[in-house]
Motif scaffolding. Structure first.
Motif, PDB file in Angstrom:
ATOM      1  N   LYS A 245       0.715  -1.182  -0.116  1.00 36.36           N
ATOM      2  CA  LYS A 245       0.120   0.058   0.061  1.00 36.36           C
ATOM      3  C   LYS A 245       0.939   1.196  -0.215  1.00 36.36           C
ATOM      4  O   LYS A 245       0.532   2.269  -0.536  1.00 36.36           O
ATOM      5  CB  LYS A 245      -0.931  -0.154   1.076  1.00 36.36           C
ATOM      6  CG  LYS A 245      -2.183  -1.162   1.065  1.00 36.36           C
ATOM      7  CD  LYS A 245      -2.788  -1.120   2.396  1.00 36.36           C
ATOM      8  CE  LYS A 245      -4.031  -1.943   2.405  1.00 36.36           C
ATOM      9  NZ  LYS A 245      -4.910  -2.260   3.457  1.00 36.36           N
ATOM     10  N   THR A 248       2.125   1.580  -3.476  1.00 34.58           N
ATOM     11  CA  THR A 248       1.129   2.028  -4.358  1.00 34.58           C
ATOM     12  C   THR A 248       0.827   3.793  -4.265  1.00 34.58           C
ATOM     13  O   THR A 248       0.777   4.247  -5.283  1.00 34.58           O
ATOM     14  CB  THR A 248      -0.285   1.362  -3.957  1.00 34.58           C
ATOM     15  OG1 THR A 248       0.018  -0.383  -4.135  1.00 34.58           O
ATOM     16  CG2 THR A 248      -1.343   1.604  -4.914  1.00 34.58           C
ATOM     17  N   LYS A 251       3.506   5.263  -6.055  1.00 34.69           N
ATOM     18  CA  LYS A 251       3.261   5.150  -7.635  1.00 34.69           C
ATOM     19  C   LYS A 251       4.415   4.189  -8.069  1.00 34.69           C
ATOM     20  O   LYS A 251       4.782   4.468  -8.963  1.00 34.69           O
ATOM     21  CB  LYS A 251       3.121   6.509  -8.388  1.00 34.69           C
ATOM     22  CG  LYS A 251       1.708   7.084  -7.668  1.00 34.69           C
ATOM     23  CD  LYS A 251       1.576   8.381  -8.777  1.00 34.69           C
ATOM     24  CE  LYS A 251       0.214   9.013  -8.292  1.00 34.69           C
ATOM     25  NZ  LYS A 251      -0.083  10.130  -9.083  1.00 34.69           N
ATOM     26  N   TYR A 253       4.627   0.998  -8.697  1.00 36.93           N
ATOM     27  CA  TYR A 253       3.644   0.006  -8.665  1.00 36.93           C
ATOM     28  C   TYR A 253       4.219  -1.432  -8.816  1.00 36.93           C
ATOM     29  O   TYR A 253       3.782  -2.511  -8.560  1.00 36.93           O
ATOM     30  CB  TYR A 253       2.664   0.078 -10.129  1.00 36.93           C
ATOM     31  CG  TYR A 253       2.065   1.356  -9.815  1.00 36.93           C
ATOM     32  CD1 TYR A 253       1.197   1.734  -8.614  1.00 36.93           C
ATOM     33  CD2 TYR A 253       1.739   2.289 -10.858  1.00 36.93           C
ATOM     34  CE1 TYR A 253       0.344   2.809  -8.462  1.00 36.93           C
ATOM     35  CE2 TYR A 253       1.346   3.573 -10.848  1.00 36.93           C
ATOM     36  CZ  TYR A 253       0.495   3.647  -9.633  1.00 36.93           C
ATOM     37  OH  TYR A 253      -0.177   4.707  -9.707  1.00 36.93           O
ATOM     38  N   ALA A 256       5.130  -2.254  -5.295  1.00 34.12           N
ATOM     39  CA  ALA A 256       3.930  -2.569  -4.550  1.00 34.12           C
ATOM     40  C   ALA A 256       3.417  -4.336  -5.081  1.00 34.12           C
ATOM     41  O   ALA A 256       3.263  -4.963  -4.084  1.00 34.12           O
ATOM     42  CB  ALA A 256       3.028  -1.771  -5.159  1.00 34.12           C
ATOM     43  N   ILE A 257       3.498  -4.397  -6.285  1.00 35.22           N
ATOM     44  CA  ILE A 257       3.143  -5.792  -6.727  1.00 35.22           C
ATOM     45  C   ILE A 257       3.851  -6.777  -6.027  1.00 35.22           C
ATOM     46  O   ILE A 257       3.456  -7.919  -5.710  1.00 35.22           O
ATOM     47  CB  ILE A 257       3.477  -5.849  -8.337  1.00 35.22           C
ATOM     48  CG1 ILE A 257       2.064  -4.962  -8.827  1.00 35.22           C
ATOM     49  CG2 ILE A 257       2.932  -7.546  -8.826  1.00 35.22           C
ATOM     50  CD1 ILE A 257       0.654  -5.441  -8.944  1.00 35.22           C
ATOM     51  N   TYR A 260       2.845  -7.514  -2.719  1.00 29.62           N
ATOM     52  CA  TYR A 260       1.530  -8.101  -2.644  1.00 29.62           C
ATOM     53  C   TYR A 260       1.669  -9.621  -2.875  1.00 29.62           C
ATOM     54  O   TYR A 260       0.999 -10.329  -2.378  1.00 29.62           O
ATOM     55  CB  TYR A 260       0.569  -7.539  -3.535  1.00 29.62           C
ATOM     56  CG  TYR A 260       0.096  -6.022  -3.187  1.00 29.62           C
ATOM     57  CD1 TYR A 260      -0.201  -5.943  -1.608  1.00 29.62           C
ATOM     58  CD2 TYR A 260      -0.139  -4.926  -4.235  1.00 29.62           C
ATOM     59  CE1 TYR A 260      -0.733  -4.505  -1.607  1.00 29.62           C
ATOM     60  CE2 TYR A 260      -0.299  -3.887  -4.002  1.00 29.62           C
ATOM     61  CZ  TYR A 260      -0.926  -3.494  -2.459  1.00 29.62           C
ATOM     62  OH  TYR A 260      -1.356  -2.473  -2.061  1.00 29.62           O
ATOM     63  N   THR A 286      -3.895  -2.660  -8.198  1.00 24.67           N
ATOM     64  CA  THR A 286      -2.397  -2.097  -8.432  1.00 24.67           C
ATOM     65  C   THR A 286      -1.999  -2.316 -10.117  1.00 24.67           C
ATOM     66  O   THR A 286      -1.673  -1.342 -10.616  1.00 24.67           O
ATOM     67  CB  THR A 286      -1.328  -2.782  -7.697  1.00 24.67           C
ATOM     68  OG1 THR A 286      -1.985  -2.567  -6.463  1.00 24.67           O
ATOM     69  CG2 THR A 286      -0.180  -1.921  -7.902  1.00 24.67           C
ATOM     70  N   TRP A 290      -1.216   0.574 -12.840  1.00 28.65           N
ATOM     71  CA  TRP A 290       0.008   0.571 -13.592  1.00 28.65           C
ATOM     72  C   TRP A 290      -0.192   0.430 -15.227  1.00 28.65           C
ATOM     73  O   TRP A 290       0.675   0.448 -15.946  1.00 28.65           O
ATOM     74  CB  TRP A 290       0.773  -0.775 -13.217  1.00 28.65           C
ATOM     75  CG  TRP A 290       2.030  -0.723 -13.426  1.00 28.65           C
ATOM     76  CD1 TRP A 290       2.865   0.352 -13.932  1.00 28.65           C
ATOM     77  CD2 TRP A 290       3.019  -1.713 -13.293  1.00 28.65           C
ATOM     78  NE1 TRP A 290       4.221  -0.397 -14.149  1.00 28.65           N
ATOM     79  CE2 TRP A 290       4.220  -1.512 -13.743  1.00 28.65           C
ATOM     80  CE3 TRP A 290       2.705  -3.057 -12.887  1.00 28.65           C
ATOM     81  CZ2 TRP A 290       5.385  -2.301 -13.767  1.00 28.65           C
ATOM     82  CZ3 TRP A 290       3.934  -4.012 -12.725  1.00 28.65           C
ATOM     83  CH2 TRP A 290       5.248  -3.667 -12.994  1.00 28.65           C
TER      84      TRP A 290
END
Length: 484
Positions: A245, A248, A251, A253, A256-257, A260, A286, A290
């Motif tokens: 989060k 994310t 930005k 991404y 972030a991925i 996750y 996400t 992206w």
């Protein structure tokens, strides 16, 4: 020696038969009776298998333990094993089965059950109700869990249980009352227990909602630094979600991925379907940000599939807590009715008692008034009688306690004397003399004065005379004598 054990020893002596050794070890495990484990031992092994993602193996372990506890009549251990199954089945989203095992545990519990076991029961009930969207019922059970958890003597166990229960309380308030002060209250209580990763993750997520990225990152790093003791755990999984989060919002991404996916891997290993579902959703959202539509749709489809599976489990299970809630409400209503009836009956009883007391008091006062009136009448009649010369003569004889009194009385009242002595031959000379005083309608005070004794003594003599004459206390003795 048991045949199977002899075979096992023989197998161990044969260095060339490793496969047979394994076979016999497994064989012995199946045929040798299962030794009852303590609550601590069973819980430790249950948790170990769960963390390793071997939930079905953990379920089988507890089912086997239940059979053994039933044979040994080890009620508390049996209750604990039922609760373990309830918890494990909750992990698999088998809510209906989970609640059935929890009901079995609850029905088996007694007042001497270990508070740790009771706390665990209500905590798992709370989890189930949260998952089924019954937040009020969940909070009620979690509060009961807290009450019993505080009674746990072992400090580490107490803190561990309270931490988990506080976490579910926070989850409930975040879902139903996101601005509630209760969130901060339980956050504070949880932080006082121990600085675990999940506490810092929750603080970070609150900060992310307020767009305070730097502060959120600070707390996520604090959570990450504690991971050595929480590897492959729900806490580590949630820390990765927190970082996801964070990036994310930044930005970034790709990063972030990555976080996750790390969270998803742990959730899959732990078999936590809700966390898997949430991870799919976050990954899909996400990828959308992206700009990767293909991946977004791939994880959205996965999210839909697992979401449908969870909803189906929830629907199957909902009847159980709803029936339980209805039964509880009926029980409360019945108790309230009983309380009303008891209160109503008590009020009526008090009113009747009060009425009886007041009536008795009134009748007593009335009787006293009547006695005073009768005594006054007697005194008046006495004064009138004194006008009669014979009465005056008898009165003088009585006042001097003259032995000639009774002889003269016979002459003045022959009919009375004859009826009295013939009808009541058991009366003594003193009784007849006392009856003569009463026939002359002398007052109690006058008789007491003539006899030189107290009024109370005269009343006692009246009472004894009534007994001999077989007269009730309601009969006016002077009037009775006058009418004889």
């Amino acid at each position: 020696m048991d045949k199977s054990i002899r075979k096992f020893i023989f197998a161990l002596r044969n260095p060339y038969n490793c496969m047979k050794k394994i076979f016999y070890i497994l064989f012995l495990f199946l045929i040798i009776p299962f030794n009852a484990q303590s609550i601590d031992e069973l819980d430790s092994l249950t948790e170990k298998l769960r963390i390793e993602g071997k939930i079905k193996e953990s379920i089988n372990l507890n089912k086997k333990a239940i059979k053994d506890y039933e044979k040994q009549d080890a009620t508390e251990n049996l209750v604990n094993a039922y609760i373990n199954l309830g918890s494990l089945l909750w992990n698999l989203h088998s809510y209906k089965e989970s609640l059935l095992y929890l009901e079995r545990a609850e029905n088996k519990m007694d007042k001497n059950t270990n508070p740790r076991v009771i706390a665990k029961l209500y905590a798992i009930y709370g989890r189930n109700y949260t998952s089924l969207g019954l937040i009020e019922q969940s909070n009620s059970n979690l509060s009961r869990a807290i009450f019993h958890a505080r009674k746990i003597e072992n400090k580490k166990q107490k803190e561990r249980y309270l931490y988990v229960i506080y976490t579910w309380k926070i989850n409930n308030f975040e879902a139903s009352q996101p601005d509630s002060d209760s969130i901060n209250y339980f956050q504070k209580r949880r932080l006082e227990l121990s600085p675990q990763p999940l506490t810092y993750v929750h603080i970070a997520e609150q900060l992310l909602k307020k767009k305070k990225i730097d502060s959120a990152e600070f707390y996520l790093n604090k959570a990450s630094n504690l991971h050595d003791g929480y590897r492959i755990s729900y806490q580590q999984s949630m820390t990765f979600v927190g970082f996801g989060k964070l990036y994310t919002q930044k930005k970034d991404y790709e990063k972030a991925i990555d976080y996750y996916l790390q969270s998803l891997k742990i959730s899959e290993q732990l078999n936590r379907k809700d966390d898997i579902k949430n991870a799919y959703k976050l990954i899909s959202e996400t990828y959308k940000l992206w700009g990767n539509t293909e991946k977004k749709n791939e994880y959205l489809e996965k999210y839909s599939e697992i979401s449908d599976s969870i909803i189906k489990s929830e629907k199957e299970a909902l009847n159980i807590p709803i029936d339980k809630i209805i039964q509880e409400e009926s029980r409360k209503e019945k108790q309230q009715r009983q309380k009303f009836y008891i209160l109503f009956a008590s009020t009526i009883f008090v009113l009747i008692l009060l009425l009886v007391l007041l009536s008795t008091k009134y009748l007593k006062k009335q009787k006293q008034k009547d006695e005073i009136l009768i005594e006054t009448i007697h005194e008046t009649d006495e004064l009138k009688s004194k006008l009669n010369a014979a009465f005056d003569e008898l009165s003088k004889l009585a006042s001097h306690n003259d032995p000639f009194f009774l002889t003269r009385f016979k002459e003045v009242y022959p009919d009375f004397y004859d009826r009295l002595t013939s009808q009541y031959p058991h009366l003594t000379a003193n009784d007849i003399k006392f009856c003569a005083f009463l026939r002359m309608n002398l007052s109690t005070k006058t008789i007491a004065k003539y006899k030189n004794i107290s009024v109370r003594t005269i009343e006692s003599r009246k009472y004894r005379l009534r007994k001999k004459l077989n007269l009730s206390s309601e009969v006016d003795l002077n009037k009775w004598m006058m009418d004889l």
